[in-house]
Design an enzyme around this catalytic site. Structure first.
Site, PDB file in Angstrom:
ATOM      1  N   ASP A 114       0.693  -1.237  -0.102  1.00 61.96           N
ATOM      2  CA  ASP A 114       0.144  -0.011   0.030  1.00 61.96           C
ATOM      3  C   ASP A 114       1.101   1.171  -0.062  1.00 61.96           C
ATOM      4  O   ASP A 114       0.678   2.141   0.916  1.00 61.96           O
ATOM      5  CB  ASP A 114      -0.762  -0.040   1.297  1.00 61.96           C
ATOM      6  CG  ASP A 114      -2.214   0.982   1.194  1.00 61.96           C
ATOM      7  OD1 ASP A 114      -2.066   1.829   0.231  1.00 61.96           O
ATOM      8  OD2 ASP A 114      -2.736   1.154   2.346  1.00 61.96           O
ATOM      9  N   ASP A 165       3.413  10.224  -7.701  1.00 59.92           N
ATOM     10  CA  ASP A 165       4.271  11.237  -8.219  1.00 59.92           C
ATOM     11  C   ASP A 165       4.512  11.194  -9.849  1.00 59.92           C
ATOM     12  O   ASP A 165       3.545  10.341 -10.311  1.00 59.92           O
ATOM     13  CB  ASP A 165       5.810  11.086  -7.904  1.00 59.92           C
ATOM     14  CG  ASP A 165       6.656  12.209  -7.442  1.00 59.92           C
ATOM     15  OD1 ASP A 165       6.594  12.931  -8.574  1.00 59.92           O
ATOM     16  OD2 ASP A 165       7.331  12.406  -6.595  1.00 59.92           O
ATOM     17  N   LYS A 190       0.890   3.995  -2.013  1.00 56.89           N
ATOM     18  CA  LYS A 190       0.253   4.891  -2.335  1.00 56.89           C
ATOM     19  C   LYS A 190       1.101   6.096  -3.205  1.00 56.89           C
ATOM     20  O   LYS A 190       1.354   7.060  -2.626  1.00 56.89           O
ATOM     21  CB  LYS A 190      -0.563   5.882  -1.235  1.00 56.89           C
ATOM     22  CG  LYS A 190      -1.294   5.053  -0.377  1.00 56.89           C
ATOM     23  CD  LYS A 190      -1.978   5.728   0.425  1.00 56.89           C
ATOM     24  CE  LYS A 190      -3.210   5.049   1.050  1.00 56.89           C
ATOM     25  NZ  LYS A 190      -2.893   4.098   2.063  1.00 56.89           N
TER      26      LYS A 190
HETATM   27  N1  5IU Z   1      -6.407   2.969   4.209  1.00 55.62           N
HETATM   28  C1  5IU Z   1      -7.431   3.355   4.804  1.00 55.62           C
HETATM   29  N2  5IU Z   1      -8.365   4.268   3.988  1.00 55.62           N
HETATM   30  C2  5IU Z   1      -7.937   4.649   2.779  1.00 55.62           C
HETATM   31  C3  5IU Z   1      -6.781   4.355   2.307  1.00 55.62           C
HETATM   32  C4  5IU Z   1      -6.228   3.198   2.818  1.00 55.62           C
HETATM   33  O1  5IU Z   1      -7.763   3.329   5.760  1.00 55.62           O
HETATM   34  O2  5IU Z   1      -8.837   5.444   2.213  1.00 55.62           O
HETATM   35  I1  5IU Z   1      -6.528   4.603   0.278  1.00 55.62           I
HETATM   36  C5  5IU Z   1      -5.417   1.941   4.615  1.00 55.62           C
HETATM   37  C6  5IU Z   1      -4.699   2.339   5.767  1.00 55.62           C
HETATM   38  C7  5IU Z   1      -4.362   1.277   6.746  1.00 55.62           C
HETATM   39  C8  5IU Z   1      -5.667   0.398   6.480  1.00 55.62           C
HETATM   40  O3  5IU Z   1      -3.392   0.669   6.308  1.00 55.62           O
HETATM   41  O4  5IU Z   1      -6.128   0.758   5.140  1.00 55.62           O
HETATM   42  C9  5IU Z   1      -7.157   0.522   7.544  1.00 55.62           C
HETATM   43  O5  5IU Z   1      -6.584   0.318   8.714  1.00 55.62           O
HETATM   44  P1  5IU Z   1      -7.494   0.020  10.016  1.00 55.62           P
HETATM   45  O6  5IU Z   1      -8.535  -0.874   9.633  1.00 55.62           O
HETATM   46  O7  5IU Z   1      -6.853  -0.432  11.388  1.00 55.62           O
HETATM   47  O8  5IU Z   1      -8.326   1.561  10.070  1.00 55.62           O
END
Ligand code: 5IU
Length: 449
Positions: A291, A296, A293
């Site tokens: 993940d 760039d 993200k």
């Molecule tokens: N994550 C989010 N929301 C988003 C995106 C990614 O929560 O919009 I794009 C990621 C952040 C974390 C995981 O790594 O998903 C969610 O974790 P929790 O279930 O602990 O909140």
């Protein structure tokens, strides 16, 4: 009475209502179409209308007037000029820079604001507008609406405790136009039939995973794993040591479709860890999902993806990337599958409707993108991955907002849910993963029917 009829006939000449066959935003075919925007082309009619609207409410308690864009803006402005009550302007979208306000103008907390709307149908969008105005600290008690399409909107708002005043109902409009021979009997019957039995919007049904038209090999693989394991669970392993990560992967590996990683939070990241993760992923049949993200320009993303400490290109099956830098920025990840982030789960995210529609557009055009992250239903040719899922919690103190598995699978028609703390922070992560797998798969199966 005469004045009302006279007003309506003149407005009709301006073209505010048309008869024929029109496809509404909802997909429904309607025998008539209402558009009050041409009213502003007759200052005299606009003035008459605005005064009529003002007479519907007790002005003494009103401190502000606000029109719902766009058709009601000239009406609200005229009402303000005629009554001396100040106008405020509601934005359609947050402009994305400068102040974050949805309302422009001078106002303060607790002021009573009259909302002006052209047409009310189901009332859904008006409820959203009221919500936005109330979030800015204003009080809404009364709304004036020019035309009620008589499709449940009034009831919806009254149930919520608002006083809603309407000038015309659609049936009354049809009767007046018939009386003055602007419509014949056949047309009236067609319209009245439509009004008494409005067709349902074509509901968008979920396509079962096995029937999804996903071309990308990683997307196909995800679907195959999901069907083999009866799981739509992606675990987000946001732990900070190799030991925790390996233990988690071994413990929950056979319940998940993918393990989502943030490699840059692992304190002791190493190639031994990568080798071990690859082995567990093969044994337990799940994908490795970084993940990262990326956000760039293509050239920089390529370096970040293929070089540096992590060299993701050598070992991950799928990665997240923002479409912010445009379609071509996705080209550098091939053959790794790209998950485009079109909407984020956290409060106040800048991914508003406008951003989401542009981002989806880019995602659909790119052959490397097979899935998106979003908090809403998306076109069927993309897999939908939804984070912000938790059975017990509503959110955290840092902006995260949670939904239940049931909600994301039934309402957003999500294909895969992403769960982080609900699993790795649980007293028993293995049991928690099994609970999420079962709830998620059941919610998916329920949403098929
Ligand atoms: N994550 C989010 N929301 C988003 C995106 C990614 O929560 O919009 I794009 C990621 C952040 C974390 C995981 O790594 O998903 C969610 O974790 P929790 O279930 O602990 O909140």
């Amino acid at each position: 009475m005469q004045a009302r009829e006279d007003f309506l006939l003149k407005a009709y000449e301006l073209g505010i209502i048309k008869f024929g066959s029109f496809t509404l935003k909802s997909g429904i075919e309607s025998p008539f179409y209402v558009d009050l925007r041409p009213l502003a082309s007759s200052p005299q009619l606009l003035k008459t209308l605005s005064n009529n609207l003002l007479q519907l409410v007790d002005n003494s308690k009103l401190e502000l007037i606000c029109g719902v864009p766009y058709a009601a803006l000239p009406m609200a402005t005229t009402m303000s000029l005629e009554s001396g009550i100040p106008l405020i302007i509601k934005r359609k979208e947050n402009k994305g820079y400068g102040t974050k306000r949805m309302l422009e103008g001078v106002f303060h907390d607790g002021q009573n604001c009259l909302l002006v709307e052209d047409v009310i149908t189901s009332g859904k969008s008006l409820v959203e507008t009221i919500d936005e105005v109330e979030k800015e600290g204003l009080v809404v008690t009364d709304l004036v609406v020019v035309l009620d399409r008589e499709q449940g909107g009034i009831q919806r708002l009254e149930e919520k405790g608002y006083n809603i005043h309407t000038l015309f109902t659609i049936n009354e409009v049809i009767d007046i136009l018939f009386k003055y021979k602007r419509l014949d009997e056949g047309e009236v019957k067609k319209i009245k039939d439509f009004l008494s039995m409005p067709p349902q919007a074509p509901s968008r049904k979920r396509t079962p995973l096995q029937d999804k038209e996903v071309q990308h090999p990683v997307g196909k693989n995800m679907i195959d794993i999901a069907l083999r394991k009866k799981s739509n669970l992606i675990a987000s392993a946001d732990v900070v040591s190799s030991l925790e990560l390996i233990n988690l992967a071994k413990g929950i590996g056979d319940k998940i479709v993918a393990l989502k990683l943030h490699s840059d939070i692992i304190t002791d990241f190493s190639w031994d860890l990568v080798t071990e993760l690859r082995t567990i992923a093969r044994e337990k049949d799940f994908l490795l999902f970084e993940d990262r993200k990326f956000a760039d320009i293509g050239n920089t993303q390529e370096l970040q993806f293929k070089q540096g400490v992590y060299r993701f290109a050598d070992w991950v099956d799928m990665v997240t990337a923002h479409p912010i830098a445009g379609e071509k920025s996705f080209d550098v990840f091939e053959p790794t599958g790209v998950v485009a982030i079109v909407e984020m789960s956290s409060a106040g995210a800048l991914t508003d409707d406008y951003y989401v529609s542009k981002a989806l557009n880019i995602a659909q055009k790119s052959a490397d993108v097979f899935a998106v992250v979003a908090q809403r239903q998306v076109p069927d040719d993309l897999l939908l991955l939804t984070p912000g899922v938790n059975i017990d919690k509503k959110g955290d103190s840092k902006g995260q907002q949670y939904n239940t598995p049931k909600k994301v699978f039934s309402e957003y028609l999500t294909d895969f849910m992403i769960v982080g703390r609900g699993i790795y922070k649980a007293n028993d992560p293995v049991a928690a993963a099994e609970e999420y797998r079962q709830q998620g798969w059941k919610a998916y199966e329920d949403s098929l029917s």
